[in-house]
Design a protein around this motif. Structure first.
Motif, PDB file in Angstrom:
ATOM      1  N   ILE A  28      18.457  19.987  59.167  1.00  0.00           N
ATOM      2  CA  ILE A  28      19.783  20.428  59.572  1.00  0.00           C
ATOM      3  C   ILE A  28      20.473  19.226  60.213  1.00  0.00           C
ATOM      4  CG2 ILE A  28      21.123  21.865  61.175  1.00  0.00           C
ATOM      5  CD1 ILE A  28      20.008  23.447  58.847  1.00  0.00           C
ATOM      6  N   THR A  29      21.646  18.921  59.729  1.00  0.00           N
ATOM      7  CA  THR A  29      22.473  17.873  60.315  1.00  0.00           C
ATOM      8  C   THR A  29      23.673  18.547  60.958  1.00  0.00           C
ATOM      9  OG1 THR A  29      21.783  16.272  58.649  1.00  0.00           O
ATOM     10  CG2 THR A  29      23.818  15.786  59.850  1.00  0.00           C
ATOM     11  N   ALA A  30      23.893  18.276  62.225  1.00  0.00           N
ATOM     12  CA  ALA A  30      25.050  18.826  62.930  1.00  0.00           C
ATOM     13  C   ALA A  30      26.068  17.718  63.137  1.00  0.00           C
ATOM     14  CB  ALA A  30      24.628  19.416  64.277  1.00  0.00           C
ATOM     15  N   ARG A  31      27.312  18.007  62.777  1.00  0.00           N
ATOM     16  CA  ARG A  31      28.417  17.081  63.022  1.00  0.00           C
ATOM     17  C   ARG A  31      29.361  17.760  64.007  1.00  0.00           C
ATOM     18  NH1 ARG A  31      27.349  16.972  57.544  1.00  0.00           N
ATOM     19  NH2 ARG A  31      26.472  14.978  56.871  1.00  0.00           N
ATOM     20  N   VAL A  32      29.532  17.145  65.163  1.00  0.00           N
ATOM     21  CA  VAL A  32      30.362  17.724  66.213  1.00  0.00           C
ATOM     22  C   VAL A  32      31.623  16.886  66.351  1.00  0.00           C
ATOM     23  CG1 VAL A  32      30.502  18.274  68.671  1.00  0.00           C
ATOM     24  CG2 VAL A  32      28.371  18.679  67.426  1.00  0.00           C
ATOM     25  N   GLY A  33      32.757  17.522  66.141  1.00  0.00           N
ATOM     26  CA  GLY A  33      34.039  16.846  66.267  1.00  0.00           C
ATOM     27  C   GLY A  33      34.716  17.233  67.574  1.00  0.00           C
ATOM     28  N   LEU A  34      35.493  16.331  68.097  1.00  0.00           N
ATOM     29  CA  LEU A  34      36.241  16.554  69.330  1.00  0.00           C
ATOM     30  C   LEU A  34      37.713  16.321  69.009  1.00  0.00           C
ATOM     31  CD1 LEU A  34      35.836  17.101  72.416  1.00  0.00           C
ATOM     32  CD2 LEU A  34      35.886  14.623  72.705  1.00  0.00           C
ATOM     33  N   GLN A  35      38.551  17.330  69.269  1.00  0.00           N
ATOM     34  CA  GLN A  35      39.978  17.215  68.990  1.00  0.00           C
ATOM     35  C   GLN A  35      40.778  17.518  70.247  1.00  0.00           C
ATOM     36  OE1 GLN A  35      38.373  19.950  67.279  1.00  0.00           O
ATOM     37  NE2 GLN A  35      37.492  18.526  65.832  1.00  0.00           N
ATOM     38  N   ARG A  36      41.951  16.938  70.294  1.00  0.00           N
ATOM     39  CA  ARG A  36      42.873  17.234  71.386  1.00  0.00           C
ATOM     40  C   ARG A  36      43.637  18.501  71.017  1.00  0.00           C
ATOM     41  NH1 ARG A  36      44.125  13.746  75.514  1.00  0.00           N
ATOM     42  NH2 ARG A  36      45.517  14.794  76.915  1.00  0.00           N
ATOM     43  N   SER A  37      43.786  19.397  71.982  1.00  0.00           N
ATOM     44  CA  SER A  37      44.519  20.647  71.789  1.00  0.00           C
ATOM     45  C   SER A  37      45.451  20.815  72.988  1.00  0.00           C
ATOM     46  CB  SER A  37      43.524  21.815  71.692  1.00  0.00           C
ATOM     47  OG  SER A  37      44.201  23.033  71.549  1.00  0.00           O
ATOM     48  N   MET A  46      36.384  21.589  70.184  1.00  0.00           N
ATOM     49  CA  MET A  46      35.312  21.073  69.344  1.00  0.00           C
ATOM     50  C   MET A  46      35.258  21.859  68.046  1.00  0.00           C
ATOM     51  SD  MET A  46      32.238  20.582  72.180  1.00  0.00           S
ATOM     52  CE  MET A  46      31.070  21.222  71.057  1.00  0.00           C
ATOM     53  N   ASP A  47      34.719  21.216  67.025  1.00  0.00           N
ATOM     54  CA  ASP A  47      34.343  21.922  65.812  1.00  0.00           C
ATOM     55  C   ASP A  47      32.987  21.393  65.389  1.00  0.00           C
ATOM     56  OD1 ASP A  47      35.334  19.391  64.813  1.00  0.00           O
ATOM     57  OD2 ASP A  47      35.384  20.318  62.835  1.00  0.00           O
ATOM     58  N   VAL A  48      32.269  22.200  64.616  1.00  0.00           N
ATOM     59  CA  VAL A  48      30.904  21.849  64.216  1.00  0.00           C
ATOM     60  C   VAL A  48      30.727  22.139  62.732  1.00  0.00           C
ATOM     61  CG1 VAL A  48      28.446  22.394  64.525  1.00  0.00           C
ATOM     62  CG2 VAL A  48      29.980  22.383  66.514  1.00  0.00           C
ATOM     63  N   GLU A  49      30.079  21.213  62.060  1.00  0.00           N
ATOM     64  CA  GLU A  49      29.614  21.462  60.700  1.00  0.00           C
ATOM     65  C   GLU A  49      28.094  21.360  60.728  1.00  0.00           C
ATOM     66  OE1 GLU A  49      30.963  19.995  56.483  1.00  0.00           O
ATOM     67  OE2 GLU A  49      29.628  18.500  57.386  1.00  0.00           O
ATOM     68  N   LEU A  50      27.432  22.391  60.224  1.00  0.00           N
ATOM     69  CA  LEU A  50      25.977  22.381  60.092  1.00  0.00           C
ATOM     70  C   LEU A  50      25.661  22.266  58.608  1.00  0.00           C
ATOM     71  CD1 LEU A  50      25.062  25.269  62.563  1.00  0.00           C
ATOM     72  CD2 LEU A  50      24.911  22.802  62.976  1.00  0.00           C
ATOM     73  N   THR A  68      28.776  29.719  70.931  1.00  0.00           N
ATOM     74  CA  THR A  68      30.035  29.142  70.464  1.00  0.00           C
ATOM     75  C   THR A  68      30.900  30.130  69.686  1.00  0.00           C
ATOM     76  OG1 THR A  68      28.983  28.291  68.450  1.00  0.00           O
ATOM     77  CG2 THR A  68      29.086  26.805  70.355  1.00  0.00           C
ATOM     78  N   ARG A  69      30.330  31.258  69.293  1.00  0.00           N
ATOM     79  CA  ARG A  69      31.047  32.222  68.450  1.00  0.00           C
ATOM     80  C   ARG A  69      32.381  32.618  69.084  1.00  0.00           C
ATOM     81  NH1 ARG A  69      26.993  35.491  67.127  1.00  0.00           N
ATOM     82  NH2 ARG A  69      26.613  34.104  65.378  1.00  0.00           N
ATOM     83  N   GLY A  70      33.439  32.481  68.309  1.00  0.00           N
ATOM     84  CA  GLY A  70      34.765  32.848  68.770  1.00  0.00           C
ATOM     85  C   GLY A  70      35.468  31.743  69.556  1.00  0.00           C
ATOM     86  N   ASN A  71      34.743  30.662  69.878  1.00  0.00           N
ATOM     87  CA  ASN A  71      35.322  29.569  70.638  1.00  0.00           C
ATOM     88  C   ASN A  71      35.352  28.253  69.877  1.00  0.00           C
ATOM     89  OD1 ASN A  71      35.595  31.056  73.135  1.00  0.00           O
ATOM     90  ND2 ASN A  71      33.381  30.971  73.255  1.00  0.00           N
ATOM     91  N   VAL A  72      34.420  28.083  68.953  1.00  0.00           N
ATOM     92  CA  VAL A  72      34.278  26.835  68.214  1.00  0.00           C
ATOM     93  C   VAL A  72      34.189  27.151  66.727  1.00  0.00           C
ATOM     94  CG1 VAL A  72      32.737  24.843  67.823  1.00  0.00           C
ATOM     95  CG2 VAL A  72      33.052  25.720  70.141  1.00  0.00           C
ATOM     96  N   ASP A  73      34.969  26.438  65.930  1.00  0.00           N
ATOM     97  CA  ASP A  73      34.897  26.596  64.474  1.00  0.00           C
ATOM     98  C   ASP A  73      33.583  25.982  63.994  1.00  0.00           C
ATOM     99  OD1 ASP A  73      35.483  26.928  61.751  1.00  0.00           O
ATOM    100  OD2 ASP A  73      36.532  24.999  61.658  1.00  0.00           O
ATOM    101  N   VAL A  74      32.683  26.818  63.473  1.00  0.00           N
ATOM    102  CA  VAL A  74      31.393  26.353  62.952  1.00  0.00           C
ATOM    103  C   VAL A  74      31.354  26.624  61.457  1.00  0.00           C
ATOM    104  CG1 VAL A  74      28.877  26.577  63.067  1.00  0.00           C
ATOM    105  CG2 VAL A  74      30.245  26.796  65.168  1.00  0.00           C
ATOM    106  N   ARG A  75      31.194  25.549  60.686  1.00  0.00           N
ATOM    107  CA  ARG A  75      31.122  25.657  59.236  1.00  0.00           C
ATOM    108  C   ARG A  75      29.682  25.422  58.793  1.00  0.00           C
ATOM    109  NH1 ARG A  75      34.775  22.596  60.970  1.00  0.00           N
ATOM    110  NH2 ARG A  75      33.845  20.628  60.264  1.00  0.00           N
ATOM    111  N   LEU A  76      29.216  26.239  57.868  1.00  0.00           N
ATOM    112  CA  LEU A  76      27.861  26.134  57.338  1.00  0.00           C
ATOM    113  C   LEU A  76      27.925  25.621  55.916  1.00  0.00           C
ATOM    114  CD1 LEU A  76      26.493  29.603  58.522  1.00  0.00           C
ATOM    115  CD2 LEU A  76      26.414  27.422  59.746  1.00  0.00           C
ATOM    116  N   ARG A  77      27.008  24.702  55.590  1.00  0.00           N
ATOM    117  CA  ARG A  77      26.977  24.124  54.250  1.00  0.00           C
ATOM    118  C   ARG A  77      25.540  23.818  53.889  1.00  0.00           C
ATOM    119  NH1 ARG A  77      28.592  19.012  51.392  1.00  0.00           N
ATOM    120  NH2 ARG A  77      28.006  17.806  53.217  1.00  0.00           N
ATOM    121  N   ALA A  78      25.133  24.206  52.686  1.00  0.00           N
ATOM    122  CA  ALA A  78      23.796  23.889  52.191  1.00  0.00           C
ATOM    123  C   ALA A  78      23.948  22.971  50.981  1.00  0.00           C
ATOM    124  CB  ALA A  78      23.045  25.150  51.812  1.00  0.00           C
ATOM    125  N   VAL A  79      23.112  21.935  50.954  1.00  0.00           N
ATOM    126  CA  VAL A  79      23.164  20.983  49.827  1.00  0.00           C
ATOM    127  C   VAL A  79      21.827  20.943  49.115  1.00  0.00           C
ATOM    128  CG1 VAL A  79      24.977  19.565  50.814  1.00  0.00           C
ATOM    129  CG2 VAL A  79      22.598  19.033  51.328  1.00  0.00           C
TER     130      VAL A  79
END
Length: 138
Positions: free
Chosen positions: A79-88, A94-98, A127-138
């Motif tokens: 599992i690779t997690a990518r955590v982004g930080l954005q100004r709002s 934050m957003d996360v891609e797993l 994080t549910r409801g607070n952070v956009d978490v995207r799931l992707r399988a390759v």
């Protein structure tokens, strides 16, 4: 609900300081990435620490789900997690891609497992409801 474990860490100096767990197992310098206007020093940062924790926790949840479904998950799965930080506005978000890699499973099977793990992983629940978490399988 009872508490099974409590982790404790103390930070000094903010993002350009130092962080240490109460048991001393984690003891890291912190640096601000160049992309955030920092000196890109040798230390880690809160987003990297969050990504490492989320990836490990999520992979643990995948193991639980696989066992419940009587599936064998390869020891080479990742599992690779990518955590982004954005100004709002004045705040930051934050957003996360797993991204999951599951040798022996199709991407569709892997994604199905990931969706099930996303329901039980403590990081996902937190994080549910607070952070956009995207799931992707390759």
């Amino acid at each position: 609900m009872s508490n099974h474990y409590t982790a404790e860490a103390t930070a000094t100096g903010g993002r350009a300081g130092h962080s240490r767990s109460s048991d001393g197992r984690l003891d890291v310098p912190l640096s601000v990435p160049a992309g955030m206007g920092g000196d890109d020093g040798p230390g880690t940062n809160p987003e990297q620490l969050f990504a490492a924790g989320y990836a490990a926790c999520f992979q643990g949840a995948l193991g639980v789900i696989a066992r419940r479904q009587k599936l064998e998950l390869s020891a080479d799965s990742t599992i690779t997690a990518r955590v982004g930080l954005q100004r709002s506005g004045l705040a930051f978000g934050m957003d996360v891609e797993l991204e999951g890699h599951f040798p022996g499973l199709t991407p569709e099977q892997g994604l199905e497992l990931m969706h099930a793990a996303h329901q039980v992983c403590p990081y996902s629940v937190a994080t549910r409801g607070n952070v956009d978490v995207r799931l992707r399988a390759v």
